[in-house]
Design a protein around this motif. Structure first.
Motif, mmCIF file in Angstrom:
data_model
loop_
_atom_site.group_PDB
_atom_site.id
_atom_site.type_symbol
_atom_site.label_atom_id
_atom_site.label_comp_id
_atom_site.label_asym_id
_atom_site.label_seq_id
_atom_site.Cartn_x
_atom_site.Cartn_y
_atom_site.Cartn_z
ATOM 1 N N PHE A 103 54.362 -10.077 63.966
ATOM 2 C CA PHE A 103 53.497 -8.910 64.144
ATOM 3 C C PHE A 103 52.722 -8.606 62.868
ATOM 4 C CE2 PHE A 103 57.089 -8.430 67.066
ATOM 5 C CZ PHE A 103 56.422 -8.258 68.274
ATOM 6 N N ALA A 104 53.382 -8.778 61.718
ATOM 7 C CA ALA A 104 52.695 -8.555 60.447
ATOM 8 C C ALA A 104 51.564 -9.559 60.265
ATOM 9 C CB ALA A 104 53.686 -8.646 59.286
ATOM 10 N N SER A 138 53.516 -1.303 55.156
ATOM 11 C CA SER A 138 54.857 -1.786 54.797
ATOM 12 C C SER A 138 55.426 -0.984 53.629
ATOM 13 C CB SER A 138 54.795 -3.272 54.429
ATOM 14 O OG SER A 138 54.368 -4.051 55.524
ATOM 15 N N SER A 143 59.754 -9.006 62.660
ATOM 16 C CA SER A 143 58.506 -8.293 62.367
ATOM 17 C C SER A 143 57.444 -9.197 61.771
ATOM 18 C CB SER A 143 58.794 -7.139 61.393
ATOM 19 O OG SER A 143 59.182 -7.636 60.115
ATOM 20 N N LEU A 150 62.952 -3.286 56.731
ATOM 21 C CA LEU A 150 61.848 -3.393 57.687
ATOM 22 C C LEU A 150 60.503 -3.451 56.974
ATOM 23 C CD1 LEU A 150 62.914 -0.971 60.570
ATOM 24 C CD2 LEU A 150 62.578 -3.439 60.731
ATOM 25 N N ALA A 175 58.475 -8.610 55.714
ATOM 26 C CA ALA A 175 57.197 -9.243 56.067
ATOM 27 C C ALA A 175 56.277 -9.441 54.857
ATOM 28 C CB ALA A 175 56.501 -8.428 57.152
ATOM 29 N N ILE A 203 66.808 -8.119 62.837
ATOM 30 C CA ILE A 203 65.636 -7.442 63.388
ATOM 31 C C ILE A 203 64.408 -7.591 62.504
ATOM 32 C CG2 ILE A 203 64.721 -5.200 64.104
ATOM 33 C CD1 ILE A 203 67.558 -4.398 64.869
ATOM 34 N N ALA A 204 64.579 -7.389 61.188
ATOM 35 C CA ALA A 204 63.428 -7.442 60.286
ATOM 36 C C ALA A 204 62.675 -8.772 60.354
ATOM 37 C CB ALA A 204 63.875 -7.145 58.857
#
Length: 491
Positions: free
Chosen positions: A450-451, A467, A447, A320, A324, A443-444
Motif C-alpha cells: 500500500f505504501a 508514516s 503495509s 506501522l 514501510a 501486520i506491518a
C-alpha cells in the motif's frame, strides 16, 4: 520437565555473566542463520520460478506468523521459553538441512521452498515470543536493559555478517550450500541453549502460578480484573479494578487451595468471603487449562496493566509507521533521487551505525533514568526524523538523517523492550511479547504494497509524512499515559 537452577549471584553485570553470554551466543548464531536462510530462499526461488512466484514464496511465511503469533505466546508461557526456543531451533535446523539435501539431490522446483517458508513462519510464531520472554529467566531485572542492548548488537552483527555468508555459500555451491550453512548456524544455537541455566520465577510469579496471594495487599498481590469468571493477576503497576458485587448478586468468593505446595495436582475449593473481598488470581498458565483460557487471561492482564497496555499500543503504532519507509519506501526514494543501490546502502549503513551505537551504550551503561519519558521523547523525535528523510535533497543529508533515525529509534526500541521485560511478570511475558510482535512481524509488512502504491500516486514526501505522523502517535501515547511516562527501569 525443565530443571530450574539459580543463575549466578545477583549484581554480576550481564556482559560478564557466562550464562547470559551463552544465551547471547545462541541468539546471535540463530539470527545469522536466519539471515543466510532468507537470502538462500530468495535466490533459490528466483532460480526455480518467475519473479512473481519467487515473491510469493519469500513472503508466504508472514501468513502463519501473523495467524499463530498469539497462540505462540501461550505456548511459550505454558511450556517455558527455554524449552520452546530449543524446540523451535531444532525444528528449523532439521527442516533447512532437509531442503538443502533435497536441492543437492534433485531440482524439485518451488514446492519445497514454499513448504519450508510456511514452516519457518509457523515456527517463528512460537520462537519470537519465547525469545523475548527468555531474558527475564536468565538474569536479574536490573540487568535487562543491558541485555536488550546486547541483543541489539547481536541483531546488528547478524544483519552485517549474514548476507555476505549467504552470498559466499551461494557462490561456492548454490542455494543448497547456503541452506546447509544456515542449518549449521542454527544448529550451533541448540547446545548453547541447553547449557543456559534458568532462574526460578520471582515471588510474584510464584503467587500467580499457585493462585495463592502472599498477603492481603501491596504491589503484585491484588488482581487487576476478571474476565469470564477468571481473575487475572496484576503486575506492579496494574490498576486495582477488582469487581464489586452489585445489589442482588452473589457475594464474591475467595479460593483456598487444599495443598499450596502442589497447586497443579489439586483443585481449589471455594468458601464464602466477606462482601468486599476480591477474587484470588487464577494460575498464569497450567497444563490442565485450555489454551484459549490462557490466551484470554494474558490479553486481560495486558489490557488492565497501566504500563504494558499503552506501551504495546505505542510499539504497534511505531512499527506501522516505520516499516514501510525504511523498506520499500527507501528503495523508491533512492530510485527517484538517483542515488542508486549504492546510495541506498549508504543510507542503511547510517541507520545501522546509529542503532548499533545505542545498543552499545545500553549494553555498557545498563540503565537510563526516566525511561518512560525518554522513550516518548525519542519516539516523537524519531518520527520527525523519518518525515525529514523523505525530504532529503542529497545523499549525504539522507545518510546523516538515517544515522539520527537509527540513534532515536534504536533508543526507543531498546527501552520499550526493557520496559516490557521489567514491567511484565515473566509468567505472562510470552503472551505480552506475542501481542507486541504481532504488528511488527505479521501486520506491518503487509503495509508495504500500500505504501508503494501511495508513493506512485502522491510521491515520496507525502507518504513519508503520513508514516512519520503514525510513528509520532506512538510517542504521544507514551507521553499521554502518566504511569508509562513515569516508568523507571530497575537499578
Amino acid at each position: 520437565m525443565t530443571t530450574v537452577t539459580a543463575v549466578p549471584a545477583v549484581g554480576r553485570p550481564a556482559h560478564r555473566d557466562p550464562n547470559v553470554l551463552r544465551w547471547l551466543g545462541a541468539y546471535a548464531s540463530s539470527m545469522v542463520g536466519d539471515n543466510v536462510f532468507y537470502l538462500a530462499l530468495s535466490w533459490a526461488a528466483v532460480r526455480a520460478g518467475s519473479p512473481a512466484e519467487a515473491g510469493v514464496v519469500v513472503s508466504v511465511s508472514a501468513l502463519p506468523r501473523a495467524v499463530l503469533m498469539l497462540g505462540g505466546g501461550v505456548v511459550a508461557d505454558r511450556f517455558g521459553p527455554r524449552r520452546v526456543v530449543i524446540g523451535s531451533d531444532t525444528v528449523r535446523c532439521v527442516a533447512v538441512l532437509a531442503v538443502a539435501a533435497l536441492l543437492f539431490l534433485a531440482h524439485p522446483g518451488l514446492w519445497p521452498l514454499a513448504a519450508l517458508a510456511l514452516l519457518f513462519g509457523a515456527v517463528d510464531a512460537v520462537f519470537v515470543p519465547a525469545v523475548g520472554a527468555l531474558p527475564a529467566r536468565i538474569t536479574g531485572t536490573d540487568q535487562l536493559t543491558r541485555v536488550q542492548g546486547m541483543r541489539g548488537l547481536a541483531n546488528r552483527f547478524a544483519s552485517v555478517v549474514g548476507a555476505p555468508l549467504g552470498g559466499l555459500g551461494i557462490a561456492l555451491g548454490g542455494a543448497a550450500t547456503a541452506f546447509g550453512l544456515a542449518g549449521a548456524l542454527i544448529a550451533i544455537s541448540v547446545p548453547l541453549l541447553v547449557s543456559v541455566r534458568i532462574r526460578e520465577l520471582p515471588r510474584r510469579d510464584a503467587v500467580e502460578q499457585t493462585g495463592v496471594p502472599e498477603g492481603t495487599g501491596g504491589p503484585g498481590q491484588a488482581p487487576s480484573g476478571a474476565v469470564a469468571a477468571e481473575a487475572v493477576p496484576a503486575g506492579p503497576d496494574a490498576a486495582a479494578t477488582a469487581a464489586v458485587p452489585s445489589a442482588g448478586t452473589v457475594p464474591p468468593v475467595a479460593t483456598v487451595p487444599l495443598a499450596p505446595t502442589a497447586p497443579d495436582t489439586l483443585d481449589a475449593v471455594t468458601v464464602p468471603a466477606a462482601p468486599d473481598a476480591v477474587t484470588v488470581p487464577a494460575p498464569a498458565s497450567r497444563p490442565g487449562r485450555a489454551a484459549w483460557h490462557d490466551l484470554r487471561a494474558g490479553l486481560a492482564y495486558l489490557r488492565h496493566h497501566r504500563v504494558l497496555g499503552p506501551l504495546v499500543l505505542a510499539i504497534a503504532l511505531g512499527d506501522l509507521g516505520f516499516v514501510a519507509p525504511l523498506n520499500i519506501g527507501l528503495t523508491l526514494l533512492a530510485d527517484q533521487r538517483g542515488w542508486g543501490a549504492s546510495g541506498m546502502g549508504w543510507v542503511l549503513a547510517g541507520f545501522g551505525v546509529g542503532a548499533g551505537a545505542v545498543s552499545m551504550l545500553l549494553a555498557v551503561r545498563g540503565r537510563l533514568p526516566r525511561a518512560g519519558l525518554v522513550t516518548g521523547c525519542a519516539c516523537v523525535a524519531g518520527a520527525v526524523a523519518v518525515g525529514a528523510l523523505g525530504q532529503a535533497p542529497a545523499l549525504p543529508v539522507a545518510v546523516g538523517i538515517a544515522l539520527l533515525i537509527g540513534l532515536l529509534t534504536g533508543l526507543s526500541g531498546a527501552l520499550c523492550g526493557a520496559l516490557l521485560q521489567t514491567q511484565g511478570d515473566p509468567a505472562y511475558l510470552g503472551r505480552v511479547i506475542s501481542v507486541a510482535s504481532l504488528v511488527s512481524l505479521g501486520i506491518a509488512p503487509l503495509s508495504m504494497p500500500f505504501a508503494a502504491a501511495a508513493i506512485g500516486v502522491w510521491g515520496v514526501g507525502p507518504v513519508y509524512a503520513v508514516s512519520a505522523a503514525v510513528c509520532g502517535l506512538g510517542g504521544v501515547v507514551v507521553l499521554a499515559f502518566p504511569a508509562l511516562r513515569r516508568a523507571e527501569l530497575p537499578r
